[in-house]
Every structure is written in C-alpha cells, then in structure tokens.
Design a protein around this motif. Sequence first.
Motif, PDB file in Angstrom:
ATOM      1  N   ASN A  52     -10.004  11.935   2.546  1.00  0.00           N
ATOM      2  CA  ASN A  52      -9.188  12.194   3.738  1.00  0.00           C
ATOM      3  C   ASN A  52      -9.789  11.656   5.028  1.00  0.00           C
ATOM      4  N   LYS A  53     -10.695  10.716   4.946  1.00  0.00           N
ATOM      5  CA  LYS A  53     -11.299  10.095   6.121  1.00  0.00           C
ATOM      6  C   LYS A  53     -10.597   8.778   6.430  1.00  0.00           C
ATOM      7  N   SER A  54     -10.369   8.551   7.708  1.00  0.00           N
ATOM      8  CA  SER A  54      -9.850   7.270   8.175  1.00  0.00           C
ATOM      9  C   SER A  54     -11.018   6.293   8.210  1.00  0.00           C
ATOM     10  N   VAL A  55     -10.937   5.229   7.405  1.00  0.00           N
ATOM     11  CA  VAL A  55     -12.056   4.301   7.264  1.00  0.00           C
ATOM     12  C   VAL A  55     -11.643   2.905   7.731  1.00  0.00           C
ATOM     13  N   LEU A  56     -12.304   2.435   8.775  1.00  0.00           N
ATOM     14  CA  LEU A  56     -12.124   1.054   9.226  1.00  0.00           C
ATOM     15  C   LEU A  56     -13.023   0.171   8.389  1.00  0.00           C
ATOM     16  N   GLY A  89     -10.557   8.450  -2.156  1.00  0.00           N
ATOM     17  CA  GLY A  89      -9.684   9.360  -1.415  1.00  0.00           C
ATOM     18  C   GLY A  89      -9.605   9.085   0.072  1.00  0.00           C
ATOM     19  N   ALA A  90     -10.117   7.938   0.514  1.00  0.00           N
ATOM     20  CA  ALA A  90     -10.095   7.577   1.934  1.00  0.00           C
ATOM     21  C   ALA A  90      -8.732   7.020   2.334  1.00  0.00           C
ATOM     22  N   LEU A  91      -8.563   6.890   3.631  1.00  0.00           N
ATOM     23  CA  LEU A  91      -7.379   6.267   4.218  1.00  0.00           C
ATOM     24  C   LEU A  91      -7.849   4.982   4.906  1.00  0.00           C
ATOM     25  N   THR A 117      -4.388  -7.474   2.224  1.00  0.00           N
ATOM     26  CA  THR A 117      -4.023  -6.170   2.784  1.00  0.00           C
ATOM     27  C   THR A 117      -2.564  -5.833   2.496  1.00  0.00           C
ATOM     28  N   ARG A 118      -1.705  -6.818   2.515  1.00  0.00           N
ATOM     29  CA  ARG A 118      -0.295  -6.562   2.150  1.00  0.00           C
ATOM     30  C   ARG A 118      -0.182  -6.145   0.688  1.00  0.00           C
ATOM     31  N   GLU A 119      -0.886  -6.857  -0.188  1.00  0.00           N
ATOM     32  CA  GLU A 119      -0.849  -6.530  -1.620  1.00  0.00           C
ATOM     33  C   GLU A 119      -1.427  -5.144  -1.896  1.00  0.00           C
ATOM     34  N   GLU A 120      -2.424  -4.740  -1.121  1.00  0.00           N
ATOM     35  CA  GLU A 120      -3.079  -3.445  -1.318  1.00  0.00           C
ATOM     36  C   GLU A 120      -2.420  -2.322  -0.514  1.00  0.00           C
ATOM     37  N   GLY A 121      -1.465  -2.671   0.341  1.00  0.00           N
ATOM     38  CA  GLY A 121      -0.727  -1.656   1.095  1.00  0.00           C
ATOM     39  C   GLY A 121      -1.515  -0.983   2.206  1.00  0.00           C
ATOM     40  N   VAL A 122      -2.389  -1.747   2.865  1.00  0.00           N
ATOM     41  CA  VAL A 122      -3.138  -1.198   3.997  1.00  0.00           C
ATOM     42  C   VAL A 122      -2.891  -2.056   5.238  1.00  0.00           C
TER      43      VAL A 122
END
Length: 181
Positions: A52-56, A89-91, A117-122
């Motif tokens: 549940n962490k937002s990860v850059l 479980g990260a975002l 990133t498009r293929e991975e949905g991020v």
Amino acid sequence: ESCDIRPGPGYRFIESRPMTKKKFRIGIRHGGAPAAMTIEVLREVVTRDFRNKSVLIKPNLGFLSSSGTGVVTHCEVVRGVIRFMKEAGALPFVGDSCIFGVNQQEAFVKSGALAVTREEGVDLINLDEGEPVVIKIPAPLAVDQVKISSHVAQADCIVSVPVMKTHMYTIASLSLKNMKG
C-alpha cells in the motif's frame, strides 16, 4: 562507505570510512532476460514492506536514446521493478525529467519506457510537470532547503534505477547522480 577522493589523473580513493553499521544485501545477475533477472535479484535482496505504499520508480530516461545503449535505463529493467513492486503490494509509478533541450515525450518513447508502462498499467510522469515543493533540510551543512517536484514529494518512497556511467568527477555515476539530474 564514504570516500574522500584526491583530484588528479585517475582519481584514486585515499580514505574510506563506514557511514553506517548496517549490512547491505547485494545481488548481481548477468546474461538473462532483464525483467526476469531484475525481479529475481529484488526478491533476493529487498526486505522492506511496500504494501500500500506509493512508490516512485526513478529510472534514468533523461536522454534521447534507446534501451540497451547504456545511456538510459533499460526499459525491461523498469518492467522488472514495476512487476516486483506490484507483487510486493505497492502502488508504483514511473517518473523522470530530461536534460535541457530534450523533449520528454520523445525520450519516453525512444527509451521504450512509455510502451512498458502502458503494458504494465502504471503512470509514466514527467517530473518537470509537477509543482515545485520546498523541502527544509534539518541541520544543514551547505544548503538549508531544496526544491523538488510535487510528484516526488507525494511518493511514500523512491526507488532509483540508474545506469552505470562514467563521470568526470566521480569515476562512476550511480544512484545518487540519478537523483540529481
């Protein structure tokens, strides 16, 4: 380790002192599929809880170059980090900014990062498009504040995914240089 470097031909290390007593886990892979090797080594060495962490995810995409050239982070390594973070479980989201004069969208396309990133949905974010946020430095030695992108400030953590390059001041530029620009 922290090292003092004597200027001059070859830049030799003259003093090394530990900065922490923490033991670091290091994994190295070579010769396989970059995404798979990345996931494998991250599973081996990462112990942090990212749920549940937002990860850059901060690769080096700031130049107009293709993956595999050694100029930008290989897009399949970025894919591996994205998949590992999702598995943990990260975002995750990916972000970078370009050197002056390089069009970020062109660089994202040429590096392969946009497709990955498009293929991975991020999301893939141009960090220059975020509003500047002033961060005060506690007990400063040289500067008392820095400005960073609001996209960076909003992340719970940052994973730097640099390219190993030579550099005129540091012999090799790794993760720290990736964070500076």
